[in-house]
Design a protein around this motif. Structure first.
Motif, PDB file in Angstrom:
ATOM      1  N   TYR A  83       0.831  -1.198   0.000  1.00  0.00           N
ATOM      2  CA  TYR A  83       0.000   0.000   0.000  1.00  0.00           C
ATOM      3  C   TYR A  83       0.871   1.255   0.000  1.00  0.00           C
ATOM      4  CZ  TYR A  83      -3.588  -3.321   1.559  1.00  0.00           C
ATOM      5  OH  TYR A  83      -4.443  -4.400   1.667  1.00  0.00           O
ATOM      6  N   ASP A  84       0.318   2.325  -0.488  1.00  0.00           N
ATOM      7  CA  ASP A  84       0.960   3.634  -0.418  1.00  0.00           C
ATOM      8  C   ASP A  84       0.472   4.291   0.871  1.00  0.00           C
ATOM      9  OD1 ASP A  84       2.254   5.995  -0.876  1.00  0.00           O
ATOM     10  OD2 ASP A  84       0.919   6.674  -2.480  1.00  0.00           O
ATOM     11  N   LEU A  85       1.244   4.168   1.936  1.00  0.00           N
ATOM     12  CA  LEU A  85       0.789   4.534   3.275  1.00  0.00           C
ATOM     13  C   LEU A  85       1.513   5.759   3.804  1.00  0.00           C
ATOM     14  CD1 LEU A  85       0.933   0.941   4.824  1.00  0.00           C
ATOM     15  CD2 LEU A  85      -1.126   2.138   4.070  1.00  0.00           C
ATOM     16  N   PRO A  86       0.834   6.588   4.592  1.00  0.00           N
ATOM     17  CA  PRO A  86       1.529   7.670   5.287  1.00  0.00           C
ATOM     18  C   PRO A  86       2.432   7.091   6.380  1.00  0.00           C
ATOM     19  CG  PRO A  86      -0.767   7.555   5.982  1.00  0.00           C
ATOM     20  CD  PRO A  86      -0.622   6.591   4.845  1.00  0.00           C
ATOM     21  N   THR A  87       3.457   7.820   6.736  1.00  0.00           N
ATOM     22  CA  THR A  87       4.381   7.366   7.767  1.00  0.00           C
ATOM     23  C   THR A  87       3.652   7.178   9.087  1.00  0.00           C
ATOM     24  OG1 THR A  87       6.192   8.559   6.704  1.00  0.00           O
ATOM     25  CG2 THR A  87       6.499   7.925   9.008  1.00  0.00           C
ATOM     26  N   GLY A  88       3.895   6.051   9.738  1.00  0.00           N
ATOM     27  CA  GLY A  88       3.287   5.800  11.037  1.00  0.00           C
ATOM     28  C   GLY A  88       1.783   5.632  10.997  1.00  0.00           C
ATOM     29  N   VAL A  89       1.265   5.116   9.904  1.00  0.00           N
ATOM     30  CA  VAL A  89      -0.184   4.945   9.758  1.00  0.00           C
ATOM     31  C   VAL A  89      -0.757   4.119  10.912  1.00  0.00           C
ATOM     32  CG1 VAL A  89       0.018   2.835   8.359  1.00  0.00           C
ATOM     33  CG2 VAL A  89      -2.003   4.310   8.112  1.00  0.00           C
ATOM     34  N   ASP A  90      -1.979   4.446  11.322  1.00  0.00           N
ATOM     35  CA  ASP A  90      -2.656   3.652  12.340  1.00  0.00           C
ATOM     36  C   ASP A  90      -2.841   2.221  11.845  1.00  0.00           C
ATOM     37  OD1 ASP A  90      -2.914   5.997  13.816  1.00  0.00           O
ATOM     38  OD2 ASP A  90      -4.967   5.528  14.414  1.00  0.00           O
ATOM     39  N   VAL A  91      -2.725   1.270  12.769  1.00  0.00           N
ATOM     40  CA  VAL A  91      -2.940  -0.137  12.451  1.00  0.00           C
ATOM     41  C   VAL A  91      -4.040  -0.673  13.353  1.00  0.00           C
ATOM     42  CG1 VAL A  91      -1.927  -2.449  12.433  1.00  0.00           C
ATOM     43  CG2 VAL A  91      -0.567  -0.483  11.690  1.00  0.00           C
ATOM     44  N   VAL A  92      -4.998  -1.354  12.758  1.00  0.00           N
ATOM     45  CA  VAL A  92      -6.101  -1.941  13.514  1.00  0.00           C
ATOM     46  C   VAL A  92      -6.030  -3.456  13.368  1.00  0.00           C
ATOM     47  CG1 VAL A  92      -8.603  -2.094  13.803  1.00  0.00           C
ATOM     48  CG2 VAL A  92      -7.548   0.086  13.138  1.00  0.00           C
ATOM     49  N   LEU A  93      -5.996  -4.148  14.509  1.00  0.00           N
ATOM     50  CA  LEU A  93      -5.967  -5.606  14.528  1.00  0.00           C
ATOM     51  C   LEU A  93      -7.336  -6.092  14.974  1.00  0.00           C
ATOM     52  CD1 LEU A  93      -2.484  -6.124  16.222  1.00  0.00           C
ATOM     53  CD2 LEU A  93      -3.023  -5.786  13.810  1.00  0.00           C
ATOM     54  N   THR A  94      -7.995  -6.829  14.085  1.00  0.00           N
ATOM     55  CA  THR A  94      -9.371  -7.217  14.336  1.00  0.00           C
ATOM     56  C   THR A  94      -9.563  -8.674  13.978  1.00  0.00           C
ATOM     57  OG1 THR A  94     -11.672  -6.527  13.909  1.00  0.00           O
ATOM     58  CG2 THR A  94     -10.120  -6.367  12.053  1.00  0.00           C
ATOM     59  N   GLY A  95     -10.796  -9.118  13.956  1.00  0.00           N
ATOM     60  CA  GLY A  95     -11.054 -10.528  13.676  1.00  0.00           C
ATOM     61  C   GLY A  95     -12.474 -10.755  13.237  1.00  0.00           C
ATOM     62  N   GLY A  96     -13.063 -11.866  13.688  1.00  0.00           N
ATOM     63  CA  GLY A  96     -12.612 -12.758  14.726  1.00  0.00           C
ATOM     64  C   GLY A  96     -12.222 -12.058  16.029  1.00  0.00           C
TER      65      GLY A  96
END
Length: 252
Positions: A83-96
């Protein structure tokens, strides 16, 4: 074994960081079924599976084709390059339920490397799985959205509410907030008592209430009554922006 079901770059659709550009990792597996939510998914084998709006990340029996085995932290980190991401992009860990992997060495290494790269990490969790904050201090640098399940999930109380786990997460995490999924029919005095019994385990933690629904029509149906409920109780209303915009489409 660690399983990833999907990843996508979008905006956070729920909770405290609603609207924030975020890279999502959806992990496979959960300790609940939540069939009371009534969302139905048709599997490739034709089976109709009942559960939450991400039942494909819960039910491996019928959706195994989408579950990818992860054998290294680098395999997950390589996804950032897609992906073309901004520096330090938020990350969401989900599921499940991502915390079923809380003690997995690959998972912990993945977290540590993301924190080292200055990503804000948010877990979307049902708040029933204990985290060892002392053994794995990286969790103290993460945010936890505590989506504790209510009676409308059809899960038994003893399974869906674990006060000690809720308190431990709210006390040790970098930040935490409650996030409840509520339908119009559940808005009554019993709901007040239920939410208060859950939040008493972390009384200083903010509460967000979201309209229940796996599609735009259901979300809209449950919205107005929930807004009034939030106004009366002083809770934060959280839209489900991703569903309102993209309806039942996944990975957006």
């Amino acid at each position: 074994m660690l399983y990833l079901v999907e990843h996508f770059y979008s905006i956070q659709g729920e909770g405290r960081y609603l609207g924030t550009p975020s890279l999502f990792f959806r992990f496979g597996g959960c300790n609940m079924k939540c069939e009371g939510f009534g969302c139905r998914e048709i599997a490739e084998d034709g089976a109709e599976v009942l559960g939450c709006d991400t039942v494909y990340a819960v039910n491996k029996e019928h959706f195994s084709h989408a579950w990818i085995e992860i054998d290294s932290a680098q395999q997950l980190l390589n996804i950032f390059d897609l992906y073309d991401l901004p520096t330090g992009v938020d990350v969401v860990l989900t599921g499940g339920e991502p915390l079923i992997y809380a003690n997995d060495e690959i998972f912990v290494e993945f977290l540590e490397k993301m924190v080292a790269n200055n990503h804000r990490i948010t877990f979307e969790t049902n708040g029933t799985i204990a985290v060892d904050f002392e053994k794995y201090p990286v969790y103290k640098k993460c945010v936890f959205a505590l989506s504790v399940k209510l009676e409308n999930s059809a899960e038994p109380l003893s399974k869906r509410v674990r006060g000690g786990v809720i308190n431990s997460i709210a006390t040790n995490a970098k930040d935490a907030f409650f996030k409840f999924s509520i339908d119009e029919d559940s808005i009554n005095m019993a709901l007040d008592d239920e939410i208060e019994q859950i939040t008493e385990h972390a009384p200083q933690t903010d509460v967000y209430c979201m309209p229940l629904g796996g599609n735009k029509a259901d979300v809209e149906k449950n919205t107005l009554a929930l807004i009034e409920y939030c106004k009366n109780k002083g809770y934060n209303f959280s839209d489900r922006l991703h569903i309102r915009i993209w309806d039942e489409n996944k990975g957006v």
